[in-house]
Design a protein around this motif. Sequence first.
Motif: not given
Length: 367
Positions: A31-32, A84-88, A116-118
């Motif tokens: 997924l990522p 993936f970042r946007l989904a998180m 920050g990590w996102i």
Amino acid sequence: MRGTLPRTLAVMLAMLPGVLAFGQNDLPADLPAKSSLSPTEEQTVADWATANWALIDGETPAAARDARRRLVEPLLKAETTATFRLAMDQALSNELQGAMAGDDVFRGVNAALLSGWIGTDRSVRALTQEVQNGPVAIRFASVAGLSNAFRVAGVGPVAFQGQVGNQAVDALAAVLESADNQSMLDATVKALIEAMAVPESAIAGFSARSGERLTKAVGERLNTLPIDDQLGDRLPPLLRAMNQIRSAITQRRGNVDPAWRDGTMEMYGRAAAMGVRYVRAQGAGSLGAADTDTTRSTIETTLQLASTMPTLFQLSRNVQDQFNALTLADHFKAAPSNGGNPYLRSTNDLIRLLESEFGLRRDRFSL
């Protein structure tokens, strides 16, 4: 507030065997790295993220530590996509923003670091806002969060726009320009160094702009540093920044914008002016606890480093020779034994040279 019903329910649900097993362990490995996610996959990400976030609580440190690790792990991989970042972010944005604005400092700090990590537009904007206006603990964590965002921008696909990053850099530089606390100086310098290290291929022009902004902020802080018993603690972060600025300009083989070049030369002059304030306080016998071997040695090192800056640029031989003849660090070192007049004269020569060659007026330097 802690103990609210929604949060309690979230933690209880996360503790159920089936939900806990999914939330902790069963995020599909592919997924990522996906450039697009179906609604079902987005829900899978959301379930996994919210289940782990529910475990981040100061009363369960071991579970919180493991949950943090699981949430951050995919965000550090080069193959992780902006999708993936946007989904998180979509799954956790309300929770993270609420935690940063809430009374639970533990969750607020963790929210800032994870934001920050996102590293999305929304999360970077939220951190920028907290850096400017948040409570002390959240401000500090938000500085560290922005450092995380810049770091991941150099790892894989970037999920925030250059303009959003520039606003964050400006906010960090504003903090650096006036910070008195050594820890805040350390944190803002680290974050801006991370911004300066973002590859050109990730965000065009961002690294150079960040370098210029860091340079101006360091110069401003040198220009306003009080000569007191905290000077020896405040200088090392600025010295570290100057080292990184010098390395960044060197790697560009002097190919920097005139504004960055002039900011670098101004930083040199402001370091020399800081030495003048110290020498004068020394002559007046008012240094007190600021008069230590460590402090004097750090100032001398700062002057030595600053004096190498003109060599980074394509200046005429005559101008370079004038800079080389100043020997500010040597004069500063000798100030306790000769009254400091040679250092003061050398600094005045530097200021005149900076005005004639770079248009930097004398009133820009706190002498």
